[in-house]
Motif scaffolding. Sequence first.
Motif, mmCIF file in Angstrom:
data_model
loop_
_atom_site.group_PDB
_atom_site.id
_atom_site.type_symbol
_atom_site.label_atom_id
_atom_site.label_comp_id
_atom_site.label_asym_id
_atom_site.label_seq_id
_atom_site.Cartn_x
_atom_site.Cartn_y
_atom_site.Cartn_z
ATOM 1 N N ASN A 49 -1.519 -9.711 3.152
ATOM 2 C CA ASN A 49 -0.691 -8.859 3.999
ATOM 3 C C ASN A 49 -1.391 -8.576 5.331
ATOM 4 O O ASN A 49 -1.797 -7.462 5.615
ATOM 5 C CB ASN A 49 -0.391 -7.546 3.265
ATOM 6 N N ARG A 51 -0.371 -8.670 9.071
ATOM 7 C CA ARG A 51 0.832 -8.797 9.903
ATOM 8 C C ARG A 51 0.594 -9.617 11.167
ATOM 9 O O ARG A 51 1.534 -10.106 11.784
ATOM 10 C CB ARG A 51 1.376 -7.409 10.267
ATOM 11 N N ASN A 82 -1.350 0.247 10.612
ATOM 12 C CA ASN A 82 0.068 -0.013 10.389
ATOM 13 C C ASN A 82 0.235 -1.336 9.640
ATOM 14 O O ASN A 82 -0.371 -2.342 10.020
ATOM 15 C CB ASN A 82 0.829 -0.103 11.722
ATOM 16 N N GLY A 83 1.041 -1.322 8.569
ATOM 17 C CA GLY A 83 1.253 -2.535 7.798
ATOM 18 C C GLY A 83 0.233 -2.757 6.704
ATOM 19 O O GLY A 83 0.245 -3.807 6.045
#
Length: 411
Positions: A49, A51, A82-83
């Motif tokens: 994950n 981004r 974030n993310g």
Amino acid sequence: MSIILKAENISKQYRLGTVGTGTLSHDLNRFWHKIRGKEDPYLKIGAVNDRKSKKKEEYVWALRDINFEVQEGEVLGIIGKNGAGKSTLLKILSKVTSPTTGVIKTKGRIASLLEVGTGFHPELTGRENIYLNGAILGMTKAEINAKLAEIIEFSGCEMYVDTPVKRYSSGMKVRLAFAVAAHLEPDILVVDEVLAVGDAEFQKKAIGKMQDISKGEGRTVLFVSHNMAAVKNLCTRLIVLKNGEKSFDGEVNEGIEFYLNNLQKGKLNYDNIDVVEGIKSVRFFNQSDIPLTMVLIGQSIKIKVEYNNPLKRALSISIGIFDSYSNFLFSCRSDVVNQTFDKKNGIATLTIPKWPLGAGSYSYNLAIHDKGIMLENVKNAGNINVEAGDYYGTGKLPGNAHAFYIDYKWK
């Protein structure tokens, strides 16, 4: 204290670029493996994950193998870029969505504040939404009636409580939603960054209420925020997520330092080669004009700012220094000391005889003014990493990390 929440091997997988969990062929393949007692074949694939990376896989792991326990009365902070997977984790803990693998074990009632206005019906009034939200949280009408006046008073929305919520500002929705969640006595309160929408007065009030919930009433709070000052003030333990995986679990101050040190390993210098009017570059040097990669406490430094000024205005250049929590520390603005720059192009040099800040990571903003009017404002232009130095020439430094040093004499 007993364990009130336990996450065991929590993972969440999403399919990229498509609404839905997969194609018919994928679903049939999953079913075929399941009836033969074999593992889902798509759990063996999936991108990390991150981004910023390009799409290479059809699936991505938003979370991967997350394990932790939460004690009753504990305030657990969850931070990360974030993310990183923070909101996904809270949605799983709140049972808004289910994990791809793993299990969540909880005791008692969970109240969630995941997004502004979640669970509110825009056509209903604030008062009606209090009852609706309370019912969703499992409260009886009698329980809501007993807390109604307190909820309305805490929210600060008494004038609008009989007005449809669709006419509320985002801040008013957050006030009312938080008031409902905090006063209806959940065993676990889950809060995801929503306080950032509220004003400073309400944020202070809400943090105080969460402290009362945890310390005074012995209930549990899970708190996600990018506000490090709020995290430090409220939380008793910290988890840091990175690319969907747990990278830290432990003491709050140590966790914040771990997060910021990984976050702020950015460039010291600044470049903007495409600038037409404004700051083109910033370079840090010592007094011998040798380029720096970091700064020592008490070191004499030069900051050379290359600028473009096609209209030959009388420009004032400013460099503002901020700490890890985005708190302003000091600024060096040229027009305050009666210095402006009116050449078409040039280099302005700022000299700081003795760097005053203690060891740690700091950031700087850049700005250009013309007669008080801001022409350019660059936030987080670069990061300054400061190491221990010899400010007083004695080999001794009073204070602790992030101290501020000044020259002084004793007689």
